[in-house]
Design a protein around this motif. Structure first.
Motif, PDB file in Angstrom:
ATOM      1  N   ASP A  60       0.709  -1.466  -0.608  1.00 49.80           N
ATOM      2  CA  ASP A  60       0.016  -0.170   0.124  1.00 49.80           C
ATOM      3  C   ASP A  60       1.230   0.989   0.178  1.00 49.80           C
ATOM      4  N   LEU A  61       1.933   1.415   0.766  1.00 51.51           N
ATOM      5  CA  LEU A  61       2.724   2.839   0.774  1.00 51.51           C
ATOM      6  C   LEU A  61       3.210   2.354  -0.077  1.00 51.51           C
ATOM      7  N   PHE A  62       3.961   1.672  -0.894  1.00 56.47           N
ATOM      8  CA  PHE A  62       4.888   1.456  -2.332  1.00 56.47           C
ATOM      9  C   PHE A  62       3.722   2.616  -3.490  1.00 56.47           C
ATOM     10  N   ILE A  63       2.346   1.533  -3.088  1.00 57.14           N
ATOM     11  CA  ILE A  63       1.788   2.306  -4.367  1.00 57.14           C
ATOM     12  C   ILE A  63       1.522   3.915  -3.959  1.00 57.14           C
ATOM     13  N   LEU A  64       1.004   4.072  -2.835  1.00 54.29           N
ATOM     14  CA  LEU A  64       0.598   5.623  -2.652  1.00 54.29           C
ATOM     15  C   LEU A  64       1.812   6.557  -2.618  1.00 54.29           C
ATOM     16  N   ASN A  65       2.879   6.193  -2.449  1.00 58.22           N
ATOM     17  CA  ASN A  65       4.169   6.931  -2.912  1.00 58.22           C
ATOM     18  C   ASN A  65       4.220   6.595  -4.156  1.00 58.22           C
ATOM     19  N   HIS A  66       3.955   5.906  -5.340  1.00 59.27           N
ATOM     20  CA  HIS A  66       4.225   6.174  -7.019  1.00 59.27           C
ATOM     21  C   HIS A  66       3.136   6.900  -7.475  1.00 59.27           C
ATOM     22  N   VAL A  67       2.075   6.825  -6.804  1.00 59.72           N
ATOM     23  CA  VAL A  67       1.658   7.096  -7.415  1.00 59.72           C
ATOM     24  C   VAL A  67       0.874   8.271  -8.581  1.00 59.72           C
ATOM     25  N   ASN A  68       0.436   8.546  -9.385  1.00 62.39           N
ATOM     26  CA  ASN A  68      -0.268   9.844  -9.593  1.00 62.39           C
ATOM     27  C   ASN A  68      -1.610  10.236  -9.926  1.00 62.39           C
ATOM     28  N   PRO A  69      -2.351  11.821 -10.029  1.00 60.66           N
ATOM     29  CA  PRO A  69      -3.698  11.591 -10.064  1.00 60.66           C
ATOM     30  C   PRO A  69      -3.805  11.326 -11.663  1.00 60.66           C
ATOM     31  N   GLY A  70      -4.883  10.443 -11.884  1.00 65.89           N
ATOM     32  CA  GLY A  70      -4.907   9.520 -12.991  1.00 65.89           C
ATOM     33  C   GLY A  70      -5.348   8.511 -13.176  1.00 65.89           C
ATOM     34  N   ASP A  71      -4.285   7.816 -12.213  1.00 64.98           N
ATOM     35  CA  ASP A  71      -3.631   6.749 -12.164  1.00 64.98           C
ATOM     36  C   ASP A  71      -5.295   5.724 -12.510  1.00 64.98           C
ATOM     37  N   VAL A  72      -4.463   4.619 -12.554  1.00 67.24           N
ATOM     38  CA  VAL A  72      -5.489   3.160 -11.975  1.00 67.24           C
ATOM     39  C   VAL A  72      -4.659   2.424 -11.162  1.00 67.24           C
ATOM     40  N   VAL A  73      -5.205   1.965  -9.981  1.00 62.31           N
ATOM     41  CA  VAL A  73      -5.221   1.118  -9.179  1.00 62.31           C
ATOM     42  C   VAL A  73      -6.713   0.184  -8.988  1.00 62.31           C
ATOM     43  N   VAL A  74      -6.104  -1.065  -8.849  1.00 61.31           N
ATOM     44  CA  VAL A  74      -6.706  -2.801  -9.076  1.00 61.31           C
ATOM     45  C   VAL A  74      -5.750  -3.241  -7.444  1.00 61.31           C
ATOM     46  N   VAL A  91     -10.083   4.132  -9.246  1.00 58.42           N
ATOM     47  CA  VAL A  91      -9.818   2.587  -8.148  1.00 58.42           C
ATOM     48  C   VAL A  91     -11.212   1.689  -8.513  1.00 58.42           C
ATOM     49  N   LEU A  92     -10.500   0.802  -8.453  1.00 58.43           N
ATOM     50  CA  LEU A  92     -11.513  -0.340  -9.285  1.00 58.43           C
ATOM     51  C   LEU A  92     -11.071  -1.520  -8.544  1.00 58.43           C
ATOM     52  N   THR A  93     -11.969  -2.454  -8.450  1.00 60.58           N
ATOM     53  CA  THR A  93     -11.800  -3.743  -7.843  1.00 60.58           C
ATOM     54  C   THR A  93     -11.517  -5.043  -8.327  1.00 60.58           C
ATOM     55  N   PRO A  94     -11.004  -5.980  -7.873  1.00 59.42           N
ATOM     56  CA  PRO A  94     -10.830  -6.898  -9.094  1.00 59.42           C
ATOM     57  C   PRO A  94     -12.270  -7.285  -9.407  1.00 59.42           C
ATOM     58  N   ARG A  95     -12.952  -6.705  -8.975  1.00 54.67           N
ATOM     59  CA  ARG A  95     -14.884  -7.175  -9.513  1.00 54.67           C
ATOM     60  C   ARG A  95     -15.652  -6.492 -10.194  1.00 54.67           C
ATOM     61  N   GLY A  96     -14.510  -5.347 -11.176  1.00 55.94           N
ATOM     62  CA  GLY A  96     -15.254  -4.150 -11.544  1.00 55.94           C
ATOM     63  C   GLY A  96     -15.943  -3.131 -11.047  1.00 55.94           C
ATOM     64  N   LYS A  97     -16.220  -3.245  -9.862  1.00 53.53           N
ATOM     65  CA  LYS A  97     -16.458  -1.889  -8.852  1.00 53.53           C
ATOM     66  C   LYS A  97     -15.897  -0.735  -8.831  1.00 53.53           C
ATOM     67  N   LEU A  98     -16.015   0.314  -9.950  1.00 52.34           N
ATOM     68  CA  LEU A  98     -15.318   1.505  -9.188  1.00 52.34           C
ATOM     69  C   LEU A  98     -15.368   2.072  -8.462  1.00 52.34           C
ATOM     70  N   ILE A  99     -14.615   2.274  -7.297  1.00 51.15           N
ATOM     71  CA  ILE A  99     -14.920   3.205  -5.931  1.00 51.15           C
ATOM     72  C   ILE A  99     -14.995   4.244  -6.245  1.00 51.15           C
ATOM     73  N   LYS A 100     -16.107   5.463  -5.823  1.00 53.63           N
ATOM     74  CA  LYS A 100     -15.812   6.324  -5.620  1.00 53.63           C
ATOM     75  C   LYS A 100     -15.375   7.335  -4.715  1.00 53.63           C
ATOM     76  N   SER A 101     -15.772   8.384  -4.306  1.00 53.21           N
ATOM     77  CA  SER A 101     -15.226   9.029  -2.713  1.00 53.21           C
ATOM     78  C   SER A 101     -16.500   9.310  -2.661  1.00 53.21           C
ATOM     79  N   PHE A 102     -17.715   9.672  -2.812  1.00 55.62           N
ATOM     80  CA  PHE A 102     -18.800   9.411  -1.899  1.00 55.62           C
ATOM     81  C   PHE A 102     -18.881   8.093  -0.961  1.00 55.62           C
TER      82      PHE A 102
END
Length: 151
Positions: A60-74, A91-102
């Motif tokens: 998690d920390l590696f991804i958080l430290n390297h991700v950029n706005p607009g990237d996709v994380v599964v 942010v997309l789950t392996p089941r295809g759910k796109l997580i939203k901020s709300f």
């Protein structure tokens, strides 16, 4: 439409849709970074893999430290998802759910309730096995996100 660069990051320790990610990303020449703990190391995996020390939050920390706005994380990790959404990451789950901020507050509350129950010794059933429909939905959602981003 202007093309933006992005990377697909994968919390790969327990990701069941690696091949689906590869097939979509390679068709569109989008870089993929699979991040896993050294427990999952294999010399056959290739250069798109990054291995980090084992530890509960190392991936998690590696991804958080390297991700950029607009990237996709599964990821299946909803705590990680809540931190990524604040950074403008899809942010997309392996089941295809796109997580939203709300949804973050509800997600974190549900996680809190599950953790409380677990401390009491009440263990729920794990998730159901991934189905062919889940895999198809995942591919559709990932393709939709990439299309939305102009890829």
């Amino acid at each position: 439409m202007t093309k933006f660069t992005l990377t697909i990051w994968v919390d790969a320790d327990s990701c069941p849709v690696k091949e689906e990610i590869r097939s979509i990303a390679y068709m569109q020449t989008i870089p993929v970074r699979f991040v896993a703990s050294y427990d999952h190391y294999s010399p056959d995996l290739g250069e798109e893999w990054t291995f980090v020390e084992k530890g509960q939050d190392a991936v998690d920390l590696f991804i958080l430290n390297h991700v950029n706005p607009g990237d996709v994380v599964v990821t299946q990790d909803l705590s990680l998802a809540s931190l990524l959404l604040e950074r403008g990451v899809y942010v997309l789950t392996p089941r295809g759910k796109l997580i939203k901020s709300f949804e973050v507050e509800s997600i974190m509350h549900s996680k809190y309730i599950r953790m409380k129950e677990k401390r009491r010794g009440n263990y729920g059933k794990g998730p159901a096995a991934l189905t062919r429909h889940d895999r198809m939905l995942f591919k559709e959602r990932l393709s939709d996100i990439l299309h939305e981003r102009g890829m």
